[in-house]
Motif scaffolding. Structure first.
Motif, mmCIF file in Angstrom:
data_model
loop_
_atom_site.group_PDB
_atom_site.id
_atom_site.type_symbol
_atom_site.label_atom_id
_atom_site.label_comp_id
_atom_site.label_asym_id
_atom_site.label_seq_id
_atom_site.Cartn_x
_atom_site.Cartn_y
_atom_site.Cartn_z
ATOM 1 N N LEU A 1 0.842 -1.201 0.000
ATOM 2 C CA LEU A 1 0.000 0.000 0.000
ATOM 3 C C LEU A 1 0.875 1.249 0.000
ATOM 4 C CD1 LEU A 1 -2.612 -1.078 2.709
ATOM 5 C CD2 LEU A 1 -2.821 -1.277 0.219
ATOM 6 N N PHE A 2 0.577 2.158 -0.928
ATOM 7 C CA PHE A 2 1.318 3.420 -1.012
ATOM 8 C C PHE A 2 0.683 4.392 -0.023
ATOM 9 C CE2 PHE A 2 3.415 6.279 -4.501
ATOM 10 C CZ PHE A 2 4.470 6.515 -3.645
ATOM 11 N N ALA A 3 1.257 4.485 1.174
ATOM 12 C CA ALA A 3 0.660 5.272 2.247
ATOM 13 C C ALA A 3 1.059 6.743 2.187
ATOM 14 C CB ALA A 3 1.058 4.681 3.602
ATOM 15 N N PHE A 4 2.310 7.007 1.817
ATOM 16 C CA PHE A 4 2.808 8.388 1.814
ATOM 17 C C PHE A 4 3.995 8.450 0.884
ATOM 18 C CE2 PHE A 4 5.118 12.096 3.427
ATOM 19 C CZ PHE A 4 4.084 13.000 3.663
ATOM 20 N N SER A 5 3.874 9.230 -0.173
ATOM 21 C CA SER A 5 4.949 9.296 -1.162
ATOM 22 C C SER A 5 5.970 10.356 -0.771
ATOM 23 C CB SER A 5 4.386 9.613 -2.553
ATOM 24 O OG SER A 5 4.090 10.994 -2.669
ATOM 25 N N SER A 6 7.128 10.291 -1.384
ATOM 26 C CA SER A 6 8.166 11.283 -1.121
ATOM 27 C C SER A 6 7.738 12.662 -1.614
ATOM 28 C CB SER A 6 9.483 10.863 -1.775
ATOM 29 O OG SER A 6 9.295 10.532 -3.139
ATOM 30 N N GLU A 7 6.735 12.719 -2.499
ATOM 31 C CA GLU A 7 6.217 13.989 -2.994
ATOM 32 C C GLU A 7 5.131 14.571 -2.089
ATOM 33 O OE1 GLU A 7 6.591 11.261 -5.106
ATOM 34 O OE2 GLU A 7 8.476 12.070 -5.869
ATOM 35 N N ASN A 8 4.571 13.749 -1.202
ATOM 36 C CA ASN A 8 3.470 14.219 -0.360
ATOM 37 C C ASN A 8 3.893 15.260 0.669
ATOM 38 O OD1 ASN A 8 1.689 11.038 -0.272
ATOM 39 N ND2 ASN A 8 1.416 12.802 -1.620
ATOM 40 N N TRP A 9 5.218 15.424 0.871
ATOM 41 C CA TRP A 9 5.675 16.479 1.778
ATOM 42 C C TRP A 9 5.298 17.858 1.246
ATOM 43 C CZ3 TRP A 9 7.053 14.891 6.393
ATOM 44 C CH2 TRP A 9 7.634 13.625 6.557
ATOM 45 N N ARG A 10 4.965 17.946 -0.034
ATOM 46 C CA ARG A 10 4.616 19.235 -0.640
ATOM 47 C C ARG A 10 3.202 19.688 -0.269
ATOM 48 N NH1 ARG A 10 6.563 17.179 -6.626
ATOM 49 N NH2 ARG A 10 8.785 16.876 -6.116
ATOM 50 N N ARG A 11 2.441 18.843 0.366
ATOM 51 C CA ARG A 11 1.078 19.197 0.762
ATOM 52 C C ARG A 11 1.122 20.235 1.894
ATOM 53 N NH1 ARG A 11 -2.714 13.754 0.494
ATOM 54 N NH2 ARG A 11 -2.275 13.276 -1.691
ATOM 55 N N PRO A 12 -0.028 20.869 2.176
ATOM 56 C CA PRO A 12 -0.051 21.851 3.272
ATOM 57 C C PRO A 12 0.491 21.264 4.576
ATOM 58 C CG PRO A 12 -2.098 21.940 2.023
ATOM 59 C CD PRO A 12 -1.332 20.769 1.490
ATOM 60 N N VAL A 13 1.215 22.088 5.330
ATOM 61 C CA VAL A 13 1.877 21.639 6.547
ATOM 62 C C VAL A 13 0.881 20.987 7.508
ATOM 63 C CG1 VAL A 13 3.134 22.386 8.608
ATOM 64 C CG2 VAL A 13 3.694 23.365 6.378
ATOM 65 N N GLU A 14 -0.305 21.569 7.614
ATOM 66 C CA GLU A 14 -1.310 21.035 8.540
ATOM 67 C C GLU A 14 -1.724 19.624 8.143
ATOM 68 O OE1 GLU A 14 -1.555 23.844 6.875
ATOM 69 O OE2 GLU A 14 -1.287 25.405 8.409
ATOM 70 N N GLU A 15 -1.864 19.386 6.845
ATOM 71 C CA GLU A 15 -2.286 18.064 6.389
ATOM 72 C C GLU A 15 -1.179 17.042 6.606
ATOM 73 O OE1 GLU A 15 -4.089 15.732 2.462
ATOM 74 O OE2 GLU A 15 -3.979 17.919 2.484
ATOM 75 N N VAL A 16 0.054 17.428 6.339
ATOM 76 C CA VAL A 16 1.170 16.511 6.557
ATOM 77 C C VAL A 16 1.275 16.154 8.036
ATOM 78 C CG1 VAL A 16 3.678 16.262 6.491
ATOM 79 C CG2 VAL A 16 2.473 17.257 4.539
ATOM 80 N N SER A 17 1.140 17.144 8.913
ATOM 81 C CA SER A 17 1.201 16.905 10.350
ATOM 82 C C SER A 17 0.099 15.952 10.790
ATOM 83 C CB SER A 17 1.078 18.235 11.102
ATOM 84 O OG SER A 17 1.083 18.015 12.495
ATOM 85 N N MET A 18 -1.101 16.144 10.242
ATOM 86 C CA MET A 18 -2.216 15.270 10.576
ATOM 87 C C MET A 18 -1.960 13.850 10.091
ATOM 88 S SD MET A 18 -5.001 13.583 9.158
ATOM 89 C CE MET A 18 -5.033 14.389 7.556
ATOM 90 N N LEU A 19 -1.395 13.715 8.904
ATOM 91 C CA LEU A 19 -1.094 12.389 8.358
ATOM 92 C C LEU A 19 -0.062 11.662 9.221
ATOM 93 C CD1 LEU A 19 -0.976 13.181 4.530
ATOM 94 C CD2 LEU A 19 -2.582 11.644 5.665
ATOM 95 N N MET A 20 0.945 12.378 9.693
ATOM 96 C CA MET A 20 1.949 11.755 10.553
ATOM 97 C C MET A 20 1.320 11.290 11.871
ATOM 98 S SD MET A 20 4.770 11.666 8.856
ATOM 99 C CE MET A 20 3.762 11.464 7.374
ATOM 100 N N SER A 21 0.444 12.116 12.448
ATOM 101 C CA SER A 21 -0.244 11.737 13.688
ATOM 102 C C SER A 21 -1.139 10.535 13.462
ATOM 103 C CB SER A 21 -1.075 12.909 14.215
ATOM 104 O OG SER A 21 -0.254 13.999 14.567
ATOM 105 N N LEU A 22 -1.827 10.512 12.318
ATOM 106 C CA LEU A 22 -2.705 9.384 11.993
ATOM 107 C C LEU A 22 -1.886 8.119 11.784
ATOM 108 C CD1 LEU A 22 -5.582 8.415 11.359
ATOM 109 C CD2 LEU A 22 -5.194 9.082 8.970
#
Length: 254
Positions: free
Chosen positions: A64-85
């Motif tokens: 499963l592709f959970a988080f790509s190396s390009e996904n860091w470009r998303r808004p900071v709030e969304e990336v932070s939420m994804l890491m917490s999730l």
């Protein structure tokens, strides 16, 4: 690449390895006038259902592709939420996966993750490493180009140290240095959400994979949807460069 005639014919057998880009969480939430975070949480439920199906139907590997190396470009709030999730999901799910004999593997560059997340990843791998059922591979901070780059770096290091001769750097050698070296190559690739591209996912490994694209957004991709993808896979004639006649006559040797 290795295969025999029996794996190249349309058959009733399931794919050994299914790889999925889980696309559409944010759009799923937006369609319901919800924050994007709710889409990602709904996506976790879909993961549970698909893992359960694969475990019960003797699929060997699910990536499963959970988080790509390009996904860091998303808004900071969304990336932070994804890491917490990511952390909370690991905490909640790893014992269930272990109980169900699922071996968990993570591929990708872990250096960018927090110490807490790296620790949870390592703990999950160690806890489940001896399980013999489904291998669940989670691609996190992963990119196909990164995978090839780190393989080439390892190979170059061995060549410079005299451990490997340059003339022995072939396809098999590269395979052995990828993050998926001990796994069969994907038989079936699925992307949800309507986009029709591989987005830097398993670039080397997908060379002979059957591709399946669906407009279904990931939170709505359920076990019935997976069965439809597998049915499509079973209709494909996998020739690996041979003619259809060779495959039908079972005269191919790879």
């Amino acid at each position: 690449m290795s295969a025999d005639a029996s794996t190249s014919l349309p058959s009733e057998s399931n794919p050994r390895h299914i790889a999925i880009i889980m696309d559409g969480n944010g759009r799923w939430a937006q369609k319901r006038m919800m924050p994007r975070a709710m889409g990602h949480k709904a996506g976790v439920k879909a993961v549970r259902a698909i893992v359960d199906y694969c475990a019960r139907h003797n699929i060997e590997v699910l990536t499963l592709f959970a988080f790509s190396s390009e996904n860091w470009r998303r808004p900071v709030e969304e990336v932070s939420m994804l890491m917490s999730l990511f952390i909370s999901t690991l905490q909640k799910e790893i014992n269930k996966l272990d109980k169900n004999n699922v071996r968990v593997r993570f591929i990708g560059d872990r250096a960018a993750f927090s110490e807490q997340l790296r620790s949870k990843i390592t703990e999950g791998e160690i806890q489940t490493q001896n399980n013999t059922g489904l291998t669940l591979v989670v691609a996190a901070n992963y990119g196909g180009r990164w995978d090839l780059s780190q393989a080439f770096q390892k190979i170059a290091g061995k060549v410079s140290e005299g451990e490997l001769l340059i003339q022995n750097v072939d396809e098999q050698c590269i395979d052995q240095h990828l993050s998926t070296a001990d796994l069969p190559e994907p038989d079936l690739f699925i992307r949800t959400g309507g986009e029709q591209r591989v987005s830097n996912f398993l670039l080397w490994q997908l060379a002979y994979t059957e591709l399946y694209f669906t407009p279904t957004l990931w939170p709505d991709f359920n076990q019935n949807a997976l069965e439809e993808a597998i049915k499509s896979f079973k209709t494909r004639q996998r020739r690996f460069g041979h003619t259809g006649e060779q495959v039908l006559n079972k005269t191919i040797t790879l």
